[in-house]
Design a protein around this motif. Structure first.
Motif, PDB file in Angstrom:
ATOM      1  N   GLN A  15     -14.521 -28.161  34.904  1.00  0.00           N
ATOM      2  CA  GLN A  15     -14.754 -27.519  35.648  1.00  0.00           C
ATOM      3  C   GLN A  15     -15.784 -28.671  36.656  1.00  0.00           C
ATOM      4  O   GLN A  15     -16.431 -28.717  35.822  1.00  0.00           O
ATOM      5  N   THR A  16     -16.033 -28.058  37.598  1.00  0.00           N
ATOM      6  CA  THR A  16     -17.578 -28.446  38.258  1.00  0.00           C
ATOM      7  C   THR A  16     -17.866 -27.480  39.545  1.00  0.00           C
ATOM      8  O   THR A  16     -16.888 -27.383  40.091  1.00  0.00           O
ATOM      9  N   PHE A  17     -18.948 -27.018  39.717  1.00  0.00           N
ATOM     10  CA  PHE A  17     -19.695 -26.330  40.161  1.00  0.00           C
ATOM     11  C   PHE A  17     -20.633 -27.614  41.201  1.00  0.00           C
ATOM     12  O   PHE A  17     -21.960 -27.788  40.352  1.00  0.00           O
ATOM     13  N   ARG A  18     -20.808 -28.049  42.690  1.00  0.00           N
ATOM     14  CA  ARG A  18     -21.404 -28.806  43.252  1.00  0.00           C
ATOM     15  C   ARG A  18     -22.528 -28.173  44.403  1.00  0.00           C
ATOM     16  O   ARG A  18     -22.221 -26.993  44.938  1.00  0.00           O
ATOM     17  N   TYR A  19     -23.352 -27.613  44.820  1.00  0.00           N
ATOM     18  CA  TYR A  19     -24.676 -27.310  45.465  1.00  0.00           C
ATOM     19  C   TYR A  19     -25.135 -28.103  46.463  1.00  0.00           C
ATOM     20  O   TYR A  19     -25.935 -28.700  45.845  1.00  0.00           O
ATOM     21  N   GLU A  83     -25.294 -30.678  40.482  1.00  0.00           N
ATOM     22  CA  GLU A  83     -23.778 -30.367  40.183  1.00  0.00           C
ATOM     23  C   GLU A  83     -23.792 -30.214  38.661  1.00  0.00           C
ATOM     24  O   GLU A  83     -24.524 -30.628  37.791  1.00  0.00           O
ATOM     25  N   THR A 252     -20.994 -18.422  38.962  1.00  0.00           N
ATOM     26  CA  THR A 252     -22.134 -19.262  39.161  1.00  0.00           C
ATOM     27  C   THR A 252     -23.003 -18.476  40.345  1.00  0.00           C
ATOM     28  O   THR A 252     -22.443 -17.638  41.168  1.00  0.00           O
ATOM     29  N   LEU A 264     -21.566 -25.260  48.482  1.00  0.00           N
ATOM     30  CA  LEU A 264     -20.984 -24.593  47.483  1.00  0.00           C
ATOM     31  C   LEU A 264     -19.393 -25.336  47.425  1.00  0.00           C
ATOM     32  O   LEU A 264     -18.780 -24.760  48.729  1.00  0.00           O
ATOM     33  N   THR A 265     -19.120 -26.686  46.675  1.00  0.00           N
ATOM     34  CA  THR A 265     -17.590 -27.003  46.596  1.00  0.00           C
ATOM     35  C   THR A 265     -17.068 -27.086  44.839  1.00  0.00           C
ATOM     36  O   THR A 265     -18.341 -27.077  44.419  1.00  0.00           O
ATOM     37  N   GLY A 266     -16.472 -26.801  44.777  1.00  0.00           N
ATOM     38  CA  GLY A 266     -15.925 -26.782  42.770  1.00  0.00           C
ATOM     39  C   GLY A 266     -14.580 -27.756  43.095  1.00  0.00           C
ATOM     40  O   GLY A 266     -13.883 -27.762  43.490  1.00  0.00           O
ATOM     41  N   ARG A 268     -11.797 -27.913  39.491  1.00  0.00           N
ATOM     42  CA  ARG A 268     -11.294 -27.543  38.180  1.00  0.00           C
ATOM     43  C   ARG A 268      -9.683 -27.817  37.686  1.00  0.00           C
ATOM     44  O   ARG A 268      -8.673 -28.013  38.485  1.00  0.00           O
TER      45      ARG A 268
END
Length: 276
Positions: A15-19, A83, A252, A264-266, A268
């Motif tokens: 899983q990733t979260f990118r601001y 990220e 988050t 914000l993009t993500g 999974r």
């Protein structure tokens, strides 16, 4: 795959979260609740890695009062983007039972009182009133079915701050809203219940469902229901965290100093790596 008939299942969660920001930001403070619990009933976390890229940072991980892993990340400055990337390996062992809690958890006011997101109104009281089963588990089954029938799944019509009453009035929402409606009803009926954040295999984003607590001998056990799909949760569900409602376990959240408009993009990906 017959996951519910398996003796042992191994999973991998990526899983990733990118601001991303249009201009540099400062004083970033991020709260992450994405690392699965070390053990949740028959589900075990065997290994995990959480990487932070894009800024010099410091981090601190701790367990909260519910046993969830909460990671806090601070960065003095982010030039373009930051990220967060999680990889976790989990095993499920059939027969290791549902999550157990002390018997006193059945009277825990945090699981019986409404929160801001689960505060009842007359419509919720009316929806809950006919759900009177022979015991807490039967009652929860009726509540799950009623909450499922009351909301049509529709993405984008609610937000993370939408209450159970507002979602019910609209008749639409996502898994978070279905969970909040079920929580509001369970608590009206005196059934201790908690919000679950996690993953459902085959679904695009994170998922939410509900656990109720019932007595078993001198302990309490947690039984999982998914009102979004109108069913009991099985081996395709992977728990990350539990709380009173979404606000306790948002994957988050955080703050920064700078111009508004961060994006914000993500991603999974949850895979089954082995089945016995």
């Amino acid at each position: 795959m017959d996951l519910d008939g398996a003796r042992r299942i191994s999973y991998r969660v990526e899983q990733t979260f990118r601001y991303a920001y249009e201009a540099p930001v400062t004083a970033l403070a991020q709260r992450l609740v994405v690392v699965p619990r070390r053990r949740h009933g028959d589900l075990y976390r065997r290994h995990h890695r959480l990487e932070v890229t894009g800024a010099a940072h410091a981090r601190r991980a701790r367990l909260d009062s519910a046993g969830n892993t909460v990671v806090r990340v601070v960065a003095a400055r982010v030039e373009h983007a930051v990220e967060f990337r999680l990889t976790a390996d989990l095993d499920r062992v059939a027969g290791d039972g549902p999550p157990e809690l002390p018997f006193a958890a059945l009277r825990d006011p945090r699981l019986l009182r409404p929160t801001r997101l689960t505060a009842p109104d007359e419509a919720l009281r009316d929806l809950a009133a006919p759900c009177t089963g022979t015991d807490a588990e039967d009652t929860a089954s009726q509540v799950c079915a009623a909450a499922h029938a009351a909301l049509t799944y529709r993405y984008g019509v609610t937000t993370v701050s939408t209450t159970a009453a507002q979602a019910l009035a609209a008749g639409q929402g996502v898994c978070q809203d279905s969970a909040h409606v079920m929580l509001a009803m369970c608590r009206l009926l005196g059934v201790p219940s908690r919000y679950v954040s996690g993953h459902l295999i085959g679904q695009g984003g994170t998922h939410a469902w509900v656990e109720i607590l019932v007595p078993r001998g001198d302990r309490a056990v947690a039984l999982a229901f998914d009102p979004c799909h109108g069913r009991r949760a099985g081996n395709g569900y992977l728990t990350v965290a539990v709380g009173r409602d979404y606000a306790d376990v948002a994957p988050t959240s955080g703050t920064y100093v700078g111009a508004p408009g961060g994006t914000l993009t993500g991603t999974r990906n949850v895979t089954v790596t082995a089945v016995d």
